[in-house]
Design a protein around this motif. Structure first.
Motif, PDB file in Angstrom:
ATOM      1  N   ARG A 189     -14.834 -29.826  28.135  1.00 18.70           N
ATOM      2  CA  ARG A 189     -14.467 -31.219  28.629  1.00 18.70           C
ATOM      3  C   ARG A 189     -13.589 -31.996  27.395  1.00 18.70           C
ATOM      4  NH1 ARG A 189     -19.740 -30.569  31.319  1.00 18.70           N
ATOM      5  NH2 ARG A 189     -18.963 -30.497  33.752  1.00 18.70           N
ATOM      6  N   LYS A 190     -13.879 -31.778  26.411  1.00 25.07           N
ATOM      7  CA  LYS A 190     -13.427 -32.274  25.335  1.00 25.07           C
ATOM      8  C   LYS A 190     -11.663 -31.585  25.246  1.00 25.07           C
ATOM      9  CE  LYS A 190     -13.315 -32.457  20.206  1.00 25.07           C
ATOM     10  NZ  LYS A 190     -12.696 -33.753  20.031  1.00 25.07           N
ATOM     11  N   LEU A 191     -11.792 -30.356  25.228  1.00 24.49           N
ATOM     12  CA  LEU A 191     -10.462 -29.730  25.498  1.00 24.49           C
ATOM     13  C   LEU A 191      -9.432 -30.431  26.519  1.00 24.49           C
ATOM     14  CD1 LEU A 191     -11.278 -26.177  24.517  1.00 24.49           C
ATOM     15  CD2 LEU A 191      -9.878 -27.264  23.263  1.00 24.49           C
ATOM     16  N   LEU A 192     -10.204 -30.720  27.704  1.00 23.99           N
ATOM     17  CA  LEU A 192      -9.512 -30.955  28.516  1.00 23.99           C
ATOM     18  C   LEU A 192      -8.960 -32.625  28.372  1.00 23.99           C
ATOM     19  CD1 LEU A 192     -11.606 -29.967  31.801  1.00 23.99           C
ATOM     20  CD2 LEU A 192      -9.220 -29.178  31.230  1.00 23.99           C
ATOM     21  N   ARG A 193      -9.838 -33.418  27.784  1.00 24.36           N
ATOM     22  CA  ARG A 193      -9.389 -34.878  27.489  1.00 24.36           C
ATOM     23  C   ARG A 193      -8.179 -34.714  26.499  1.00 24.36           C
ATOM     24  NH1 ARG A 193     -14.822 -35.595  26.983  1.00 24.36           N
ATOM     25  NH2 ARG A 193     -15.045 -35.515  24.818  1.00 24.36           N
ATOM     26  N   ASP A 194      -8.226 -33.807  25.537  1.00 27.46           N
ATOM     27  CA  ASP A 194      -6.962 -33.828  24.612  1.00 27.46           C
ATOM     28  C   ASP A 194      -6.217 -32.970  24.837  1.00 27.46           C
ATOM     29  OD1 ASP A 194      -9.028 -35.545  22.892  1.00 27.46           O
ATOM     30  OD2 ASP A 194      -9.559 -33.709  21.728  1.00 27.46           O
ATOM     31  N   ALA A 195      -6.160 -32.013  25.850  1.00 24.71           N
ATOM     32  CA  ALA A 195      -4.682 -31.411  26.171  1.00 24.71           C
ATOM     33  C   ALA A 195      -3.785 -32.033  26.501  1.00 24.71           C
ATOM     34  CB  ALA A 195      -5.480 -30.230  27.356  1.00 24.71           C
ATOM     35  N   ASP A 196      -2.670 -31.679  26.365  1.00 27.58           N
ATOM     36  CA  ASP A 196      -1.386 -32.157  26.610  1.00 27.58           C
ATOM     37  C   ASP A 196      -0.123 -31.556  26.982  1.00 27.58           C
ATOM     38  OD1 ASP A 196       1.157 -33.925  26.507  1.00 27.58           O
ATOM     39  OD2 ASP A 196       0.111 -35.329  25.442  1.00 27.58           O
ATOM     40  N   GLU A 197       0.119 -31.458  28.387  1.00 30.38           N
ATOM     41  CA  GLU A 197       1.186 -30.379  28.731  1.00 30.38           C
ATOM     42  C   GLU A 197       2.735 -30.609  27.720  1.00 30.38           C
ATOM     43  OE1 GLU A 197       3.189 -32.487  32.476  1.00 30.38           O
ATOM     44  OE2 GLU A 197       0.867 -31.341  32.906  1.00 30.38           O
ATOM     45  N   LYS A 198       2.619 -31.841  27.066  1.00 29.61           N
ATOM     46  CA  LYS A 198       4.042 -31.908  26.362  1.00 29.61           C
ATOM     47  C   LYS A 198       3.928 -31.086  24.930  1.00 29.61           C
ATOM     48  CE  LYS A 198       4.736 -36.862  27.726  1.00 29.61           C
ATOM     49  NZ  LYS A 198       4.836 -38.286  27.456  1.00 29.61           N
ATOM     50  N   SER A 199       2.925 -30.617  24.469  1.00 28.39           N
ATOM     51  CA  SER A 199       3.002 -29.743  23.658  1.00 28.39           C
ATOM     52  C   SER A 199       4.054 -28.592  23.721  1.00 28.39           C
ATOM     53  CB  SER A 199       1.664 -29.393  23.071  1.00 28.39           C
ATOM     54  OG  SER A 199       1.521 -28.560  22.039  1.00 28.39           O
ATOM     55  N   GLU A 200       4.842 -28.411  22.890  1.00 26.85           N
ATOM     56  CA  GLU A 200       6.005 -27.495  23.076  1.00 26.85           C
ATOM     57  C   GLU A 200       5.447 -25.663  22.718  1.00 26.85           C
ATOM     58  OE1 GLU A 200       9.627 -28.535  21.504  1.00 26.85           O
ATOM     59  OE2 GLU A 200       9.985 -29.658  23.409  1.00 26.85           O
ATOM     60  N   ASN A 201       4.466 -25.653  21.812  1.00 30.41           N
ATOM     61  CA  ASN A 201       3.980 -24.350  21.238  1.00 30.41           C
ATOM     62  C   ASN A 201       2.843 -24.355  20.631  1.00 30.41           C
ATOM     63  OD1 ASN A 201       4.650 -25.002  18.436  1.00 30.41           O
ATOM     64  ND2 ASN A 201       6.711 -25.339  19.121  1.00 30.41           N
ATOM     65  N   GLY A 202       2.261 -23.333  20.351  1.00 28.64           N
ATOM     66  CA  GLY A 202       0.963 -23.057  19.811  1.00 28.64           C
ATOM     67  C   GLY A 202       0.676 -23.470  18.316  1.00 28.64           C
ATOM     68  N   GLY A 203       1.863 -23.800  17.700  1.00 26.39           N
ATOM     69  CA  GLY A 203       1.725 -24.037  16.317  1.00 26.39           C
ATOM     70  C   GLY A 203       1.492 -25.438  16.476  1.00 26.39           C
ATOM     71  N   GLU A 204       2.354 -26.068  17.144  1.00 23.88           N
ATOM     72  CA  GLU A 204       2.197 -27.581  17.462  1.00 23.88           C
ATOM     73  C   GLU A 204       0.842 -28.023  17.863  1.00 23.88           C
ATOM     74  OE1 GLU A 204       5.303 -29.551  19.584  1.00 23.88           O
ATOM     75  OE2 GLU A 204       6.980 -28.560  18.354  1.00 23.88           O
ATOM     76  N   SER A 205       0.190 -27.272  18.961  1.00 18.56           N
ATOM     77  CA  SER A 205      -1.194 -27.541  19.469  1.00 18.56           C
ATOM     78  C   SER A 205      -2.294 -27.447  18.197  1.00 18.56           C
ATOM     79  CB  SER A 205      -1.287 -26.488  20.718  1.00 18.56           C
ATOM     80  OG  SER A 205      -0.579 -26.712  21.712  1.00 18.56           O
ATOM     81  N   PHE A 206      -1.902 -26.310  17.644  1.00 17.46           N
ATOM     82  CA  PHE A 206      -3.047 -25.963  16.314  1.00 17.46           C
ATOM     83  C   PHE A 206      -2.831 -27.244  15.412  1.00 17.46           C
ATOM     84  CE2 PHE A 206      -3.716 -23.801  12.232  1.00 17.46           C
ATOM     85  CZ  PHE A 206      -5.091 -23.774  12.477  1.00 17.46           C
ATOM     86  N   CYS A 207      -1.841 -27.416  15.165  1.00 17.49           N
ATOM     87  CA  CYS A 207      -1.410 -28.926  14.111  1.00 17.49           C
ATOM     88  C   CYS A 207      -2.218 -30.313  14.814  1.00 17.49           C
ATOM     89  CB  CYS A 207      -0.054 -29.015  14.183  1.00 17.49           C
ATOM     90  SG  CYS A 207       0.219 -30.420  12.830  1.00 17.49           S
ATOM     91  N   ARG A 208      -1.928 -30.333  16.018  1.00 15.26           N
ATOM     92  CA  ARG A 208      -2.680 -31.615  16.671  1.00 15.26           C
ATOM     93  C   ARG A 208      -4.207 -31.343  16.857  1.00 15.26           C
ATOM     94  NH1 ARG A 208      -1.376 -30.742  21.396  1.00 15.26           N
ATOM     95  NH2 ARG A 208      -2.929 -31.459  22.808  1.00 15.26           N
ATOM     96  N   ALA A 209      -4.740 -30.343  16.969  1.00 16.52           N
ATOM     97  CA  ALA A 209      -5.846 -30.033  16.837  1.00 16.52           C
ATOM     98  C   ALA A 209      -6.943 -30.458  15.818  1.00 16.52           C
ATOM     99  CB  ALA A 209      -6.236 -28.520  17.324  1.00 16.52           C
ATOM    100  N   VAL A 210      -6.088 -29.825  14.574  1.00 13.92           N
ATOM    101  CA  VAL A 210      -6.664 -30.288  13.459  1.00 13.92           C
ATOM    102  C   VAL A 210      -6.586 -31.790  12.899  1.00 13.92           C
ATOM    103  CG1 VAL A 210      -6.070 -29.880  10.884  1.00 13.92           C
ATOM    104  CG2 VAL A 210      -6.165 -27.872  12.265  1.00 13.92           C
ATOM    105  N   ILE A 211      -5.324 -32.454  13.449  1.00 17.60           N
ATOM    106  CA  ILE A 211      -5.301 -33.803  13.214  1.00 17.60           C
ATOM    107  C   ILE A 211      -6.267 -34.629  14.061  1.00 17.60           C
ATOM    108  CG2 ILE A 211      -3.774 -35.811  13.802  1.00 17.60           C
ATOM    109  CD1 ILE A 211      -1.389 -33.871  13.206  1.00 17.60           C
ATOM    110  N   LEU A 212      -6.595 -34.137  15.314  1.00 19.15           N
ATOM    111  CA  LEU A 212      -7.517 -34.979  16.154  1.00 19.15           C
ATOM    112  C   LEU A 212      -8.818 -34.563  15.736  1.00 19.15           C
ATOM    113  CD1 LEU A 212      -6.105 -34.123  19.755  1.00 19.15           C
ATOM    114  CD2 LEU A 212      -6.115 -36.297  18.505  1.00 19.15           C
ATOM    115  N   ASP A 213      -9.298 -33.667  15.098  1.00 20.84           N
ATOM    116  CA  ASP A 213     -10.644 -33.063  14.629  1.00 20.84           C
ATOM    117  C   ASP A 213     -11.043 -34.010  13.267  1.00 20.84           C
ATOM    118  OD1 ASP A 213     -12.538 -31.558  15.659  1.00 20.84           O
ATOM    119  OD2 ASP A 213     -12.221 -29.898  14.602  1.00 20.84           O
ATOM    120  N   ALA A 214      -9.790 -34.332  12.537  1.00 23.26           N
ATOM    121  CA  ALA A 214     -10.034 -35.127  11.482  1.00 23.26           C
ATOM    122  C   ALA A 214     -10.332 -36.641  11.755  1.00 23.26           C
ATOM    123  CB  ALA A 214      -8.852 -34.736  10.240  1.00 23.26           C
ATOM    124  N   GLY A 215     -10.277 -36.843  13.000  1.00 25.51           N
ATOM    125  CA  GLY A 215     -10.520 -38.345  13.363  1.00 25.51           C
ATOM    126  C   GLY A 215      -9.276 -39.045  13.346  1.00 25.51           C
TER     127      GLY A 215
END
Length: 321
Positions: A189-215
């Motif tokens: 459910r956390k992944l569903l809340r944070d998922a965004d189809e605008k993300s263009e590739n896995g690298g950007e998704s990984f970067c965003r995950a680290v940013i969100l995880d850091a608060g």
């Protein structure tokens, strides 16, 4: 070793179909085993081989898909799940995952030994499947649930982003699947809340995950700016935060931006760097106050990235409540 035309034909055909090969007769199996023992072939699992040179030319994603296609032909009743199903469905999966070159086989039977060589059995109930490109896999929504429960948030977010981007699955179906399981699905459910189809590739998704995880506050993705000096020129930013008269942009530089000819349009690195500077000048003319850059290595060990964002005034999620 003496050339064996029959085995060579089998190997040639497998490579053309982007898979490995196996023997179906005692003579074929014996001939392949001999070549494996002298390092002409790589053995991926019992009676599944690849020519060593061909195998070494493949990246981890390609190796994983080759093995999956091979096992789907060798064992047509098998149903693949989790990361393996995600790859088959075309969702973007992280190359760095420790299980990249393993395949996950879904089963409703009791599991006495989870992993045997490159194959791992995972318990899935109820077990249903769809057929995608001739391969049986768990449904897209069940695949996301299993990935969300099995893998860390930072590795799974890209799978969810690309799944939503594909249009193959939606959040409601994933929620419905969670509701039918007797499991704690809060990571999904956390992944569903944070998922965004605008993300263009896995690298950007990984970067965003680290940013969100850091608060940090959730950034806007792919915001479009027009260059005031030439309104026909538009630029989309990877990440944008607008906060207290600031417009902070973070650009994620995957190495492909500099090395992949399809992404660089054949331009040399010097020309690409020049275009990057022109782009930054245009963004500043359009009102961007701060432009930051990062890459995979910095995101993987994110201490300096987090400090960079803090020093630049990127807001924390709590600041916007």
């Amino acid at each position: 070793m003496r050339r064996n035309p029959e085995i060579e034909r089998i190997a040639d055909n497998a490579e053309q179909c982007q898979r490995y090969f196996f023997g179906t007769t005692p003579n074929q199996k014996r001939a392949m085993r001999k070549r494996w023992r002298v390092n002409e072939y790589v053995r991926l699992c019992p009676n599944v081989y690849a020519r060593s040179e061909y195998y070494n030319s493949l990246n981890p994603q390609e190796r994983a898909m080759h093995l999956t296609r091979t096992l789907a032909i060798k064992y047509p009743q098998r149903i693949f799940g989790a990361m393996t199903a995600a790859r088959v469905l075309g969702f973007e999966c992280p190359w760095s995952n420790a299980e990249m070159e393993h395949v996950q086989i879904a089963t409703e039977e009791a599991i006495s030994k989870r992993r045997q060589g490159t194959c791992e059995r995972i318990y899935v109930h109820p077990l249903t499947y769809v057929v995608h490109n001739g391969i049986r896999v768990t449904s897209p929504e069940r695949t996301l649930v299993d990935c969300g429960l099995r893998y860390p948030y930072a590795k799974a977010l890209g799978i969810f982003d690309s799944a939503l981007r594909s249009g193959m699955v939606n959040a409601k179906d994933v929620e419905k699947t969670c509701a039918g399981l007797h499991k704690d699905c809060s990571p999904v459910r956390k992944l569903l809340r944070d998922a965004d189809e605008k993300s263009e590739n896995g690298g950007e998704s990984f970067c965003r995950a680290v940013i969100l995880d850091a608060g940090f506050a959730r950034p806007e993705l792919q915001h479009e700016y027009h260059d005031p000096a030439n309104p026909k020129r538009t630029f989309r930013t990877d990440f944008l935060w607008k906060y207290e008269r600031k417009a902070i942009v973070l650009e994620y530089d995957g190495m492909e931006k500099y090395t992949n000819k399809h992404m660089t349009n054949g331009h040399e690195t010097r020309q690409i760097v020049y275009e990057k500077r022109r782009r930054e000048d245009a963004l500043r003319r359009a009102g961007v106050t701060t432009i930051l850059r990062t890459d995979y290595e910095e995101v993987r060990q994110p201490r300096s990235l987090i400090q960079k964002l803090l020093n630049s005034g990127v807001p924390m999620a709590l600041d916007l409540r």
